[in-house]
Design an enzyme around this catalytic site. Structure first.
Site, PDB file in Angstrom:
ATOM      1  CB  SER A  76      43.740  67.581  39.645  1.00 26.76           C
ATOM      2  OG  SER A  76      44.047  66.942  40.492  1.00 26.76           O
ATOM      3  CG  HIS A 133      40.494  63.532  41.016  1.00 24.93           C
ATOM      4  ND1 HIS A 133      40.941  62.676  40.527  1.00 24.93           N
ATOM      5  CD2 HIS A 133      40.861  64.512  41.585  1.00 24.93           C
ATOM      6  CE1 HIS A 133      42.707  63.235  40.573  1.00 24.93           C
ATOM      7  NE2 HIS A 133      42.212  64.439  40.935  1.00 24.93           N
ATOM      8  CG  HIS A 178      44.877  61.748  45.162  1.00 29.12           C
ATOM      9  ND1 HIS A 178      43.802  62.129  44.472  1.00 29.12           N
ATOM     10  CD2 HIS A 178      45.959  62.350  44.366  1.00 29.12           C
ATOM     11  CE1 HIS A 178      43.993  62.711  43.554  1.00 29.12           C
ATOM     12  NE2 HIS A 178      45.201  62.929  43.456  1.00 29.12           N
ATOM     13  CE1 TYR A 195      43.758  64.112  48.691  1.00 38.26           C
ATOM     14  CE2 TYR A 195      45.957  64.051  47.378  1.00 38.26           C
ATOM     15  CZ  TYR A 195      44.437  64.339  47.496  1.00 38.26           C
ATOM     16  OH  TYR A 195      43.865  64.963  46.171  1.00 38.26           O
ATOM     17  CD  GLU A 196      40.834  60.447  47.481  1.00 41.44           C
ATOM     18  OE1 GLU A 196      39.825  60.232  47.805  1.00 41.44           O
ATOM     19  OE2 GLU A 196      41.387  60.577  46.648  1.00 41.44           O
ATOM     20  CB  ALA A 248      47.805  68.978  38.362  1.00 42.72           C
ATOM     21  CG  MET A 289      49.882  65.839  46.495  1.00 39.03           C
ATOM     22  SD  MET A 289      48.762  66.649  47.432  1.00 39.03           S
ATOM     23  CE  MET A 289      49.513  68.458  47.644  1.00 39.03           C
ATOM     24  CB  SER A 290      48.867  61.334  42.158  1.00 39.27           C
ATOM     25  OG  SER A 290      49.303  61.881  40.810  1.00 39.27           O
ATOM     26  CG  ASN A 343      50.931  74.577  41.347  1.00 33.96           C
ATOM     27  OD1 ASN A 343      50.500  73.823  40.977  1.00 33.96           O
ATOM     28  ND2 ASN A 343      51.972  74.519  42.047  1.00 33.96           N
ATOM     29  CG  HIS A 353      42.529  72.229  44.427  1.00 35.40           C
ATOM     30  ND1 HIS A 353      43.370  71.185  43.771  1.00 35.40           N
ATOM     31  CD2 HIS A 353      41.299  72.137  43.918  1.00 35.40           C
ATOM     32  CE1 HIS A 353      42.541  70.274  43.060  1.00 35.40           C
ATOM     33  NE2 HIS A 353      41.182  70.766  43.343  1.00 35.40           N
TER      34      HIS A 353
HETATM   35  N1  HPA Z   1      52.604  70.287  44.944  1.00 34.87           N
HETATM   36  C1  HPA Z   1      51.860  68.953  45.096  1.00 34.87           C
HETATM   37  N2  HPA Z   1      51.072  68.664  44.238  1.00 34.87           N
HETATM   38  C2  HPA Z   1      50.800  69.476  43.317  1.00 34.87           C
HETATM   39  C3  HPA Z   1      50.895  70.737  43.042  1.00 34.87           C
HETATM   40  C4  HPA Z   1      52.081  71.287  44.126  1.00 34.87           C
HETATM   41  O1  HPA Z   1      52.677  72.172  44.056  1.00 34.87           O
HETATM   42  N3  HPA Z   1      50.426  71.187  41.915  1.00 34.87           N
HETATM   43  C5  HPA Z   1      49.596  70.373  41.578  1.00 34.87           C
HETATM   44  N4  HPA Z   1      49.653  69.419  42.371  1.00 34.87           N
END
Ligand code: HPA
Length: 272
Positions: A30, A61, A83, A85-86, A113, A211-212, A235, A247
């Site tokens: 990302s 993406h 991903h 989750y898609e 990320a 998440m990847s 973050n 996001h």
């Molecule tokens: N959690 C899950 N996926 C992420 C995060 C997070 O805090 N930051 C960027 N991708």
């Protein structure tokens, strides 16, 4: 159509499209996709043109394979990923990894990320992934084993090749690029984790969450690729700071560390 045939068709399409035969592939996470724009002699092939390739649906993406040269070396970049989750099963979202192996790739650089779980981290830090925790409640290798790619029960003790990590650590230090190292834990998403889940992740040994990456790493390890994983801590994970997750922060931090991230990828390319 059988998996083997789906993979073979996508691979032969790519081999017809391009003359380059890279042994290094990268997956850009990302907000990190524009490394592909720095390639020389680039040939860009949208996922939608490649037979049997899944199509990403998330903003940030782009969904293209970019072949090109960097520092005189041929590389192929997966600009954008699919991903879990898609909604597709993990064996489908990881099809591109097997296709890359089928066209001759030997080393895979996975980037993402991630949220910082380790309270010693700061947004903008880059982390070399030393190991992972698969908390996605699935596995891309579920289903009939593709014996041509690897064994039914693949070893997972050294997925993020320790030898490569040693070399990257040394090279990054020489280049003056600060680099963290730690364990990446995958949650399925798409909701961010709760503060309680992040406290659990910390107890379990995670330094970062995302998440990847884990499905791709498992498939790549299955087919014997050497793997490098790099997280951009965009973050602090939920509950670490007294504010909500968004996001936009992920994309803003990825943009802020753009230059140092590109430099790290350049360094990685010198050692793989
Ligand atoms: N959690 C899950 N996926 C992420 C995060 C997070 O805090 N930051 C960027 N991708």
């Amino acid at each position: 159509m059988e998996w083997k045939e789906k993979i073979a068709r996508a691979a032969s399409y790519l081999l017809e499209c391009v003359t380059m035969r890279p042994t290094i592939a990268m997956v850009l996470g990302s907000g990190l996709g524009d490394f592909a724009d720095t390639l020389e002699e680039a040939v860009r092939i949208p996922f939608s043109q490649i037979p049997n390739f899944p199509i990403p649906t998330v903003s940030g993406h782009a969904g293209a394979l970019v072949f090109g040269k960097k520092q005189g070396r041929e590389v192929v970049v997966l600009q954008g990923r699919i991903h879990f989750y898609e909604g597709l099963p993990q064996n489908e979202i990881t099809l591109p990894i097997r296709v890359l192996a089928a066209i001759g790739v030997k080393t895979l650089i996975l980037t993402n990320a991630a949220g910082g779980v380790n309270t010693g981290f700061t947004p903008g830090d880059l982390m070399l992934i030393s190991d992972h925790i698969n908390y996605s409640f699935s596995n891309p290798l579920i289903g009939p084993n593709l014996d041509a790619f690897g064994p039914r029960f693949p070893d997972a003790t050294d997925i993020y090749t320790a030898e490569l990590r040693d070399e990257i650590r040394t090279a990054a230090q020489k280049a003056g690029i600060p680099l963290r190292e730690g364990v990446y834990m995958m949650f399925s998403g798409p909701s961010y984790e709760t503060p309680a889940e992040i406290r659990m992740a910390r107890v379990l040994g995670a330094d970062a969450v995302g998440m990847s990456t884990v499905p791709e790493a498992l498939v790549a390890a299955h087919c014997g690729l050497r793997i490098v994983g790099i997280s951009c801590i965009t973050n602090m994970a939920a509950g670490v700071l007294p504010r909500k997750l968004d996001h936009r922060e992920v994309m803003e931090t990825a943009a802020r560390v753009h230059d140092v991230f590109q430099s790290l990828l350049d360094v990685v390319l010198t050692v793989v």
